[in-house]
Every structure is written in C-alpha cells, then in structure tokens.
Design a protein around this motif. Sequence first.
Motif, PDB file in Angstrom:
ATOM      1  N   THR A 213       0.852  -1.193   0.000  1.00  0.00           N
ATOM      2  CA  THR A 213       0.000   0.000   0.000  1.00  0.00           C
ATOM      3  C   THR A 213       0.885   1.238   0.000  1.00  0.00           C
ATOM      4  O   THR A 213       1.839   1.324   0.776  1.00  0.00           O
ATOM      5  N   HIS A 214       0.568   2.164  -0.899  1.00  0.00           N
ATOM      6  CA  HIS A 214       1.221   3.472  -0.852  1.00  0.00           C
ATOM      7  C   HIS A 214       0.158   4.486  -0.471  1.00  0.00           C
ATOM      8  O   HIS A 214      -0.715   4.816  -1.257  1.00  0.00           O
TER       9      HIS A 214
ATOM     10  N   GLY B 140      -2.838   7.126  -1.618  1.00  0.00           N
ATOM     11  CA  GLY B 140      -2.360   8.496  -1.439  1.00  0.00           C
ATOM     12  C   GLY B 140      -2.579   9.299  -2.708  1.00  0.00           C
ATOM     13  O   GLY B 140      -2.245   8.856  -3.809  1.00  0.00           O
ATOM     14  N   ALA B 141      -3.158  10.481  -2.585  1.00  0.00           N
ATOM     15  CA  ALA B 141      -3.508  11.289  -3.752  1.00  0.00           C
ATOM     16  C   ALA B 141      -2.271  11.858  -4.450  1.00  0.00           C
ATOM     17  O   ALA B 141      -1.188  11.981  -3.868  1.00  0.00           O
TER      18      ALA B 141
ATOM     19  N   VAL C 286      -6.817   1.485  -7.068  1.00  0.00           N
ATOM     20  CA  VAL C 286      -6.498   2.906  -6.906  1.00  0.00           C
ATOM     21  C   VAL C 286      -7.701   3.582  -6.267  1.00  0.00           C
ATOM     22  O   VAL C 286      -8.741   3.761  -6.901  1.00  0.00           O
ATOM     23  N   SER C 287      -7.552   3.937  -4.998  1.00  0.00           N
ATOM     24  CA  SER C 287      -8.648   4.592  -4.283  1.00  0.00           C
ATOM     25  C   SER C 287      -8.380   6.073  -4.058  1.00  0.00           C
ATOM     26  O   SER C 287      -9.217   6.774  -3.507  1.00  0.00           O
ATOM     27  N   ALA C 288      -7.223   6.548  -4.494  1.00  0.00           N
ATOM     28  CA  ALA C 288      -6.833   7.942  -4.249  1.00  0.00           C
ATOM     29  C   ALA C 288      -7.344   8.859  -5.356  1.00  0.00           C
ATOM     30  O   ALA C 288      -7.423   8.471  -6.526  1.00  0.00           O
ATOM     31  N   ASN C 289      -7.651  10.083  -4.987  1.00  0.00           N
ATOM     32  CA  ASN C 289      -8.039  11.092  -5.967  1.00  0.00           C
ATOM     33  C   ASN C 289      -6.811  11.604  -6.724  1.00  0.00           C
ATOM     34  O   ASN C 289      -5.694  11.594  -6.205  1.00  0.00           O
TER      35      ASN C 289
ATOM     36  N   SER D 131     -11.558   3.703  -7.427  1.00  0.00           N
ATOM     37  CA  SER D 131     -12.688   4.292  -6.717  1.00  0.00           C
ATOM     38  C   SER D 131     -12.432   5.748  -6.369  1.00  0.00           C
ATOM     39  O   SER D 131     -13.286   6.413  -5.790  1.00  0.00           O
ATOM     40  N   GLY D 132     -11.239   6.256  -6.708  1.00  0.00           N
ATOM     41  CA  GLY D 132     -10.939   7.661  -6.455  1.00  0.00           C
ATOM     42  C   GLY D 132     -11.533   8.550  -7.537  1.00  0.00           C
ATOM     43  O   GLY D 132     -11.853   8.107  -8.636  1.00  0.00           O
TER      44      GLY D 132
END
Length: 203
Positions: free
Chosen positions: A74-75, A114-115, A138-141, A161-162
Amino acid sequence: IPIPSCRFTTFPPVFARTMASLPTFKTFLGLAMLPHLTISATWFITNALMDVSSNTPRVNFKNNATYSITAAMTHGNAGPVRFEGYTTTAGDGGRALIDGGTSGASYVLLTLSGANNVIKCLRFANNGATGIADVVSVSANFSVVFSCVFSNSRRVGLITSGAAVFISECEAYLCNASNSSNSGGFVHTGGSTHLFRCISHDN
C-alpha cells in the motif's frame, strides 16, 4: 501538451487544462523537475523525500529483473511521487514486472490510496491461485496510471474508486480467473475517472 521523457505524445487538451494546476500534473507535465532516484527491491517510500530545491522523487524500476512480492503493498502517502519502469535510461518507456506469484490465496498487489501519485510503465501480473482479489486498486483522488499492464488477475486487473483518476495507454488481459460477475480488465466505481487509448481483452 508534450510530456517529457515519455513515448506517448499528448494529454487530451481539455483534461490537461483542467488538471494542470494539480501537483501531480505539474510534475508529470515537466513543470517541476524530478530527481532520478533508483532503488532495487524497496518500492514505496515516504513523500517527504526531497532535494535541496524541494523536488519530489521519481522511483525507477529497471526491468532487468522481476520484482517478486508475496504480500500486499500500500502506498498511502500523498504525492507527487512517480513510480516508473525503464530499460536502459530512466524515462525510456521500458516496463518493469511486479509479480505476485501463482500460489495461495489471492491478494491485491498494490493499493494506491495516497492522492497525486503516478505509476507509469509497470506491469502487474499474478496475484495467487484462489479467491477473488484484484491485481491493483487505486482509491486515491487525482491519480495517474500511464502505460501499465495488468494481467493474470483472480478478479479485476485495475479497479479505481478515487475521483479524477487519469488512465492512459494501459492494457488488461487474462483477468477474472475466478469468473466473478461484473469483473474483468478495468472496473471503475468512483466518479470522473478518465480512460484514454486503453485496451482490455481475453478476460
């Protein structure tokens, strides 16, 4: 808008104009110079690393070896940090392979939470033998996924999902080995995800 050190030519103009004020895109479009930081096995690093001019890192993965992992990564630090494969010279478009193996319970190789970070010219393959895990999440904006390949996934190759995620020149194949519904190469559950010149096949 030219992209320095990239074998692809342009961002779509409307998207580039919209996003150019964001840190990731300033860095990615060459408005801030990036130092060339080369590492061997340790992949994700803190975004606090900067040189004396406050330039943020680019982490290079030479593709003369397979980066084999056995557990999820995870980053979660906000960028901009670029993680990029290469063959001979950093930025030459060569892809490095990150391999999760073909045994045991499936797991997500990389979660980018992390965005304002970039993953570029990397191939993610294999994530176990059983279960329904995705290869990359990828969950980051404001994330950028550029010239990457996702294959041999138990479920989805790349799931996002970002918001405001930019995905270009990517490929996904041999995904969804578990034959799960609503799965395949690319799945997007967040708003305003942009895909350009991507291909998903043989899933």
